[in-house]
Write a protein that holds these residues in place. Structure first.
Motif, mmCIF file in Angstrom:
data_model
loop_
_atom_site.group_PDB
_atom_site.id
_atom_site.type_symbol
_atom_site.label_atom_id
_atom_site.label_comp_id
_atom_site.label_asym_id
_atom_site.label_seq_id
_atom_site.Cartn_x
_atom_site.Cartn_y
_atom_site.Cartn_z
ATOM 1 N N VAL A 47 25.879 0.326 -10.240
ATOM 2 C CA VAL A 47 24.484 0.673 -10.570
ATOM 3 C C VAL A 47 24.271 0.593 -12.089
ATOM 4 O O VAL A 47 23.807 1.536 -12.712
ATOM 5 N N TRP A 50 22.088 -0.937 -13.601
ATOM 6 C CA TRP A 50 20.652 -0.793 -13.904
ATOM 7 C C TRP A 50 20.291 0.672 -14.206
ATOM 8 O O TRP A 50 19.400 0.953 -14.989
ATOM 9 N N LYS A 81 16.376 3.674 -5.919
ATOM 10 C CA LYS A 81 15.909 2.319 -5.618
ATOM 11 C C LYS A 81 14.949 2.339 -4.432
ATOM 12 O O LYS A 81 13.935 1.621 -4.413
ATOM 13 N N TYR A 89 10.899 2.044 -6.731
ATOM 14 C CA TYR A 89 11.403 0.693 -6.995
ATOM 15 C C TYR A 89 11.119 0.257 -8.440
ATOM 16 O O TYR A 89 11.889 -0.475 -9.040
ATOM 17 N N TYR A 97 13.864 1.223 -10.705
ATOM 18 C CA TYR A 97 14.996 0.312 -10.494
ATOM 19 C C TYR A 97 14.774 -0.988 -11.265
ATOM 20 O O TYR A 97 15.646 -1.472 -11.983
ATOM 21 N N ARG A 136 16.745 -2.920 -14.312
ATOM 22 C CA ARG A 136 17.229 -4.296 -14.108
ATOM 23 C C ARG A 136 16.864 -5.208 -15.284
ATOM 24 O O ARG A 136 17.533 -6.210 -15.512
#
Lengths: 235, 532
Positions: free
Chosen positions: B67, B69, B228, B232, B235, B239
């Motif tokens: 993870v 991100w 996530k 979103y 997330y 990213r």
């Protein structure tokens, strides 16, 4: 009262005031005129101890400004051309601050504040913060602060700028009253009509040098002060 | 015109680096470079070190759990909070309260040009705050993950997005503060209280961070999956740092839309807010007798009046007023237990806990440094103290005393709390209190001296003298250095003398330095002030 002898003040290479000598007696309103940048403000700031000078001597009632600055400042009041006062204070707090520094007893200051604030119509605004004052109101407050400690000598730089006609008239009366009581006033101005009517003596400065000084009659003769000033400027 | 205004803004913010106020001339290129290096070392060394440690503790674990991100998300939020809350009040001041707003608005300059020039300053201030967290974050990630070109590019864009978000948040919060300020009565006090609430929240989160990080690392994959699924957007935000092109495209687009919206908000409201005076109710003057005071008392009251009139001044130079008594109470509640542990840790160096209590009180007292910007704050009103019948030394003493009034009683309280809980000799307890008093005088004198040596009288926003001058930086970092010096030397060699003798030597030394500083202030300091 005020004796300026051979005052010379330089800013780096530039000589702002060059060998200036003046004598202001008690009871005199002395006007100081000259074009922009002639050295008027520099001279006034040197008198009140804000600017140090290289040569010459300034004394107030026999005390040297350089050697006994505090003694001199106790006898004088200064009003600059742009009264940047303490914006965070209210008008009354500023006046009390000045009175505290000059050691004016509570009852005396109260009476004087009442007298001059009423006269200049500032009483209702004394509790307001100075930041809310207009330029003219700040100027009035600076005038009251100057008069609050009954100084022997009052030094003013363009005192009429920003004042309304009534306040200007009142200030002129206050100046005359102060000098009639034995005080002295030395002030700069560009308003030659005011200088001509108000001053007992006048000095004209050009590029840092004194070019003419004396009683109003000695300086202007039969001409107007404006004509004399423009003539001297042209030379 | 925009170029000129930006140059003016930057010169104002970074004036101290280019201009030597003492010599009234521009610094040489070498001096400018040295000042900039000094600042970078301070920022990177002090603050950057803190966030590098945080990044190191998070990066490897989160990347190993798949993870990575989440690492960028967390570091991003930290940077945004640091940047936005760090600069929100300065944003309000620099956007709406700049003294040259009226002048610029009266000139034939489009309002949008003025706003853009102000925004550049806000952007830079926010970038400086957030970079302290973002730059260590990306560097740590690149090294640990052995990043390729795509990840490096992603990291750089993540950094840019954060800087822009910080500016947008600062502007929005600054706008909110401005709207509230127009309606407030006791503006400076309320603003200060709101800011303190923010700071309290910030430190609460900060002190909880260690537990949070530990928990997060233990359950990284599980938390990652839940975030996530539920958010979103968060997330995707993380990213971007990993170089995901879809995430980058979406976030660049979102940032651009936000920029347009904030610009519209600002361009519609700027003129109104910048030119509207707060609707303070008119106070009617009622004559009453004022108690006459001496000149020094009047000057001290004036200094304290200046301090309490400005939320910026109180927040930046008076936070210790809250923190020092809090530390005293903390000592009374928890100090005994902590000292027992410390005594076990430092068995070879007895009474180290006394020195550490001193260090804590000293370091917190550095957060009362109102004397440092006091000379600069005179600004254009400096003609008043210069033309009054008081010696320049008295004016400087008033500035020093005003700091002492704020700091000394509180430091004394905290030191007495420390002396009460310490299990040591009476001599050490008494010397702890005496040294605290000597240090409070030292700090007040040092700040006055440094403020007199490095004054900046030409400013258009009071934030310049309060936050951005060399005098304030030296007062802060020099003060912290002076705070840790006694304990540092004690741990190295001082313990051999015994705590009582060591503290006695320091107390005498501080009294000696106090006398020297006082003498300098009354002679050379007074001469400098008179010539300003």
């Amino acid at each position: 009262m005020l004796i300026i002898e051979h005052l010379t003040k330089r800013y780096g290479e530039k000589t702002a005031v060059d060998d200036l000598s003046l004598h202001i007696q008690p009871g005199e309103i002395y006007g100081f005129i000259g074009h922009n940048g002639a050295g008027k403000t520099t001279t006034l700031k040197s008198i009140v101890g804000i600017l140090r000078f290289e040569e010459g001597r300034i004394t107030i009632d026999g005390h040297s400004v350089m050697e006994e600055p505090v003694a001199c400042k106790k006898m004088l009041a200064y009003i600059p051309d742009n009264p940047d006062l303490y914006d965070f204070m209210s008008g009354i707090k500023y006046l009390n601050f000045i009175a505290d520094v000059f050691g004016i007893p509570a009852d005396v200051r109260q009476e004087r504040i009442r007298k001059y604030a009423d006269l200049l119509e500032l009483t209702n605004d004394l509790a307001q913060p100075i930041s809310a004052y207009s330029h003219g109101m700040k100027q009035k407050l600076a005038v009251i602060a100057a008069w609050i400690h009954s100084p022997k000598l009052i030094v003013m730089d363009e005192p009429f700028v920003g004042l309304d006609p009534k306040a200007s008239h009142l200030l002129k009366e206050m100046m005359r009253e102060h000098c009639d009581a034995g005080g002295a006033i030395f002030f700069s101005t560009h308003v030659l009509e005011v200088a001509e009517k108000l001053c007992d003596k006048v000095a004209i400065i050009k590029q840092g040098r004194l070019i003419k000084a004396g009683t109003m009659e000695e300086v202007k003769g039969d001409d107007s002060l404006e004509e004399v000033f423009l003539e001297l400027e042209a030379e | 015109m925009l170029k000129f205004l930006i140059k003016k803004q930057l010169l104002e913010v970074f004036r101290g680096y280019f201009y030597d106020a003492k010599k009234n001339r521009m610094r040489s290129k070498v001096q400018v470079a040295l000042w900039i290096v000094f600042f970078i070392v301070l920022m990177v060394g002090m603050m950057g070190g803190l966030f590098t440690a945080m990044a190191l503790s998070l990066c490897e674990g989160l990347n190993a759990a798949g993870v990575g991100w989440l690492y960028y998300t967390l570091m991003g939020f930290v940077a945004i909070v640091l940047g936005a809350f760090g600069s929100v009040f300065s944003t309000y001041s620099s956007l709406y309260l700049a003294k040259d707003n009226d002048l610029l608005l009266s000139l034939p300059i489009p309002v949008r040009t003025i706003i853009i020039s102000r925004l550049i300053t806000v952007f830079l201030m926010g970038a400086m705050y957030s970079a302290v967290a973002t730059i260590p974050a990306v560097i740590v990630d690149w090294i640990i993950t052995r990043a390729g070109v795509v990840r490096i590019l992603g990291g750089l864009i993540w950094l840019l997005i954060i800087t822009v978000i910080v500016m947008l948040l600062s502007v929005t919060l600054g706008w909110v503060v401005a709207r509230i300020s127009l309606k407030l009565k006791n503006k400076s006090i309320v603003t200060t209280l709101i800011a303190i609430a923010f700071i309290g929240l910030y430190y609460y989160v900060y002190f909880q961070a260690i537990d949070l990080i530990r928990d997060l690392l233990a359950n990284a994959a599980s938390y990652g999956g839940r975030i996530k699924g539920a958010a979103y957007g968060i997330y995707l935000f993380g990213r971007t740092g990993e170089g995901d092109f879809t995430a980058i495209a979406i976030f660049l687009a979102v940032t651009a839309v936000l920029c347009v919206l904030i610009w519209r908000l600002l361009s519609r409201s700027f003129l109104k807010i910048a030119t509207t005076k707060a609707s303070a109710p008119r106070v009617r003057y009622q004559e009453k007798t004022h108690r006459a005071r001496g000149p020094l008392a009047a000057l001290v009251l004036k200094e304290l009046g200046r301090f309490t009139s400005s939320s910026n001044y109180m927040l930046n130079c008076g936070l210790g007023v809250l923190l020092i008594p809090a530390s005293g109470i903390f000592l009374l509640v928890k100090g005994g237990e902590i000292c027992e542990v410390l005594d076990l840790v430092f068995t070879a160096r007895p009474d180290t806990s006394a020195l550490l209590i001193l260090t804590m009180v000293f370091m917190l007292s550095i957060m009362i440094d109102n004397a440092a910007p006091a000379v600069s704050l005179e600004g254009k009103s400096i003609w008043i103290p210069q033309s009054l019948p008081v010696s320049p030394g008295t004016v400087l003493r008033a500035k020093m005393v005003s700091q002492l009034i704020l700091s000394a009683p509180l430091m004394l309280f905290a030191a007495i709390c420390g002396a009460v809980i310490l299990k040591t000799s009476v001599a050490v307890r008494i010397l702890l209190v005496l040294m605290t008093l000597a240090f409070s005088v030292f700090s007040a004198l040092f700040n006055t001296v440094i403020g007199t040596k490095l004054p900046v009288l030409t400013w258009t926003s009071e934030l310049v003298p309060i936050k951005q001058t060399a005098a304030v930086a030296i007062a802060l970092f020099g003060g912290w250095f002076a705070s840790i010096l006694p304990v540092g030397l004690y741990l190295l060699i001082g313990y051999q003398l015994g705590a009582a003798l060591y503290l006695a030597i320091w107390t005498v030394l501080l009294c000696g330095i106090d006398l020297l500083l006082l003498r300098w202030m009354d002679s050379k300091g007074a001469a400098i002030f008179a010539a300003l």
